[in-house]
Design an enzyme around this catalytic site. Sequence first.
Site, PDB file in Angstrom:
ATOM      1  N   THR A  86     -26.434  -2.111   0.664  1.00  0.00           N
ATOM      2  CA  THR A  86     -25.609  -3.215   1.159  1.00  0.00           C
ATOM      3  C   THR A  86     -25.074  -4.073   0.016  1.00  0.00           C
ATOM      4  OG1 THR A  86     -26.800  -3.344   3.232  1.00  0.00           O
ATOM      5  CG2 THR A  86     -25.703  -5.351   2.541  1.00  0.00           C
ATOM      6  N   THR A 120     -31.795  -1.809   0.993  1.00  0.00           N
ATOM      7  CA  THR A 120     -33.116  -2.365   1.322  1.00  0.00           C
ATOM      8  C   THR A 120     -33.919  -1.466   2.269  1.00  0.00           C
ATOM      9  OG1 THR A 120     -32.213  -3.625   3.184  1.00  0.00           O
ATOM     10  CG2 THR A 120     -32.311  -4.745   1.053  1.00  0.00           C
TER      11      THR A 120
HETATM   12  N1  ASP Z   1     -28.444   0.296   5.139  1.00  0.00           N
HETATM   13  C1  ASP Z   1     -28.549  -0.447   3.920  1.00  0.00           C
HETATM   14  C2  ASP Z   1     -29.264   0.412   2.897  1.00  0.00           C
HETATM   15  O1  ASP Z   1     -30.467   0.520   2.936  1.00  0.00           O
HETATM   16  C3  ASP Z   1     -29.273  -1.714   4.142  1.00  0.00           C
HETATM   17  C4  ASP Z   1     -29.365  -2.618   2.948  1.00  0.00           C
HETATM   18  O2  ASP Z   1     -29.118  -2.264   1.827  1.00  0.00           O
HETATM   19  O3  ASP Z   1     -29.752  -3.791   3.156  1.00  0.00           O
HETATM   20  O4  ASP Z   1     -28.620   1.016   2.076  1.00  0.00           O
END
Ligand code: ASP
Length: 329
Positions: free
Chosen positions: A13, A85
Amino acid sequence: MKKKILLLTTGGTIASVPGGQGLEPHRSQVMERELEQLRTYYDIAVRDVMCLDSSNIRPQEWQLIAGSIFDNREGYDGIVVSHGTDTMAYTASAVTFMLPDIDLPVVFTGSQLPLADMLSDGPDNLRTAFAMAASGYPGVFLAFDRKVMLGCRAVKVRASGFSAFESVNARYAAQVSNRGLVVDSTVLPRRTGEARLCPKLSENVFLLKLTPGLNPAVFDMLAAMGYKGIVIEAFGLGGVNVLHKGLRGIRRAVEDGISVVVTTQCLYDSANLEIYQVGAKLLELGVIQGRDMTSEAAMTKLMWALGQGLEPEGIAELFARNLAGEITP
Ligand code: ASP
């Protein structure tokens, strides 16, 4: 002199921008504006390792990330890895085991709102990660929401809240306060030798959440599928249904040479098979105690142990040892 920090980007993200079907990760240009500000404090080099939503990150990608850290670390004071994340706790745990005795700080971070958004938590998370990377304390860490934790203790506990990660069963390695980055040196991993890259992993490990009345045939199915390791998230202190043929499947799995590790499905505290009769029965069978490890750490430690070619006895011995802060001795 400014500290030299290498930023390895992997997507997530933090580096995403809106696309036709929702947020899509893009390469490091998205981060440039933020990095420009950080360049006041640090001498920064950037390498794009991959560009993925972390849901798409697999053990092969963990190996690529660990290899990029190991091969590029010469000449840097620290490394920051930007990462999605969703699976960052798995990657940070796996990389911890793949880089024994790492000789510089390696800090994973990401964000819940893209850097491209004016209200993003990314700038703050990057700043904490860069401060830890410049701290001189070697180890694999995860920085989020002004806290730094050991990579092998991190768990994602919130799907959208900014305080998305917790250090489970271990104090934070560092926190940002009005005194700056305050490091708790008692939490830091101890180095015992030269930094090494040990990237081999087995993918034949299954994580199973126990539910009341689980059909024990599931263990036969896992054996038939070629799994060599099973992590069971048992109840409470490590309780498993031992009546109604509940133990049959586990016994057969252990007899077939599968390493079975028991942790707890409770987020906090430790599994301890020595307290209840249902736990003692498991120990008699030869299952391995996961103690207070997170499921992410138990899973990746077992993948790594099998990847090193260890037999079940060697794996049991390895799980009794604290390698990088993943268990409380
Ligand atoms: N879907 C994203 C990922 O894990 C979520 C994030 O980065 O917060 O790449």
